[in-house]
Design a protein around this motif. Structure first.
Motif, short mmCIF file in Angstrom:
data_model
loop_
_atom_site.label_atom_id
_atom_site.label_comp_id
_atom_site.label_asym_id
_atom_site.label_seq_id
_atom_site.Cartn_x
_atom_site.Cartn_y
_atom_site.Cartn_z
N TYR A 182 -32.73 -36.97 -13.35
CA TYR A 182 -33.79 -35.64 -13.42
C TYR A 182 -34.69 -36.38 -14.07
O TYR A 182 -33.75 -37.34 -14.82
N HIS B 151 -35.88 -37.30 -22.10
CA HIS B 151 -35.13 -37.59 -22.26
C HIS B 151 -34.59 -37.73 -20.41
O HIS B 151 -35.63 -37.06 -20.06
N ARG C 239 -35.96 -33.11 -9.98
CA ARG C 239 -34.76 -33.24 -10.22
C ARG C 239 -34.77 -32.67 -9.23
O ARG C 239 -34.56 -32.39 -8.04
C1 OGA Z 1 -31.24 -30.58 -18.71
C2 OGA Z 1 -31.32 -32.02 -18.87
C3 OGA Z 1 -29.05 -33.10 -19.00
C4 OGA Z 1 -28.51 -33.65 -18.93
O1 OGA Z 1 -31.23 -29.84 -17.60
O2 OGA Z 1 -32.92 -30.03 -18.68
O3 OGA Z 1 -31.82 -32.59 -19.70
O4 OGA Z 1 -27.95 -34.73 -19.06
N1 OGA Z 1 -29.38 -32.23 -18.66
O5 OGA Z 1 -27.44 -32.94 -18.01
#
Ligand code: OGA
Ligand code: MN
Length: 197
Positions: A113, A176, A61
């Protein structure tokens, strides 16, 4: 103050486990939160939580974060929404949520991320995730989409981080990722938890 999004969010969490809401709040709240997010002085590199430590991992990330402290009227307005949402979730879904934490996140050009789950394995903590986007004039060419998968890692949906879009999902069910952003991308990521550390 009652918000008509509460029953929508609750119904969707029961039925699908997630919801994407465009035009979630007022334009003025969205703009005010964007202004706060653009004050870049207090951002820190985000960490990745390991078994017993938090460390920086450039490969996983790249975002920079700033925790909301509720010290301003604007943050207070956003947190009033989540506080009442927490009450509705507890009353109607018996989630026993005790705490909400949220941070502004800034992705600079090229930041991403990698695919992850927000809930830490084997400890019931983050139960419901919220992500609220602040980016005006965001086009396809700007990248930075949120891609959501299900428990079998099958694609569920792709969300453009457009201003005033709110995403809510069950933290333990949806891996995700954030695809590489082609320009500065601002959001507020938050989590309802069942513990308070
Ligand atoms: C997080 C994340 C998603 C985004 O901070 O854990 O998955 O779209 N963010 O910013
Ligand atoms: Mn996440």
């Amino acid at each position: 103050m009652y918000n008509k999004l509460y029953p929508k969010i609750i119904d969707a969490l029961v039925k699908d486990g997630y919801i994407v809401l465009e035009d979630a709040f007022s334009e003025s709240l969205c703009s005010a939160l964007l202004s706060m997010a653009q004050d870049e002085s207090a951002y820190k590199r985000a960490g990745i939580s390991g078994a017993d430590k938090v460390h920086l991992d450039n490969n996983r990330r790249r975002d920079k974060i700033r925790w909301l402290e509720g010290g301003t009227k604007v943050e207070g307005e956003f947190l009033a929404f989540t506080k009442e949402l927490q009450e509705h979730l507890n009353r109607e879904l018996f989630l026993g949520l005790s705490y909400y934490e949220a941070h502004f996140a800034r992705y600079d050009e090229g930041d991403f991320y990698e695919k992850h789950l927000d809930a830490f394995k084997n400890s019931k903590n983050r139960v419901v995730t919220t992500v609220y986007y602040l980016n005006k004039h965001w086009g396809k060419e700007d990248g930075g989409e949120l891609v959501v998968y299900d428990e079998n890692d099958t694609f569920v949906t792709k969300v453009s981080p457009k201003a005033n879009t709110l995403v809510v999902f069950l933290s333990e069910k949806f891996p995700h990722e954030v695809l590489a952003s082609r320009k500065k991308r601002y959001s507020i990521a938050g989590w309802f938890r069942v513990d308070k550390f």
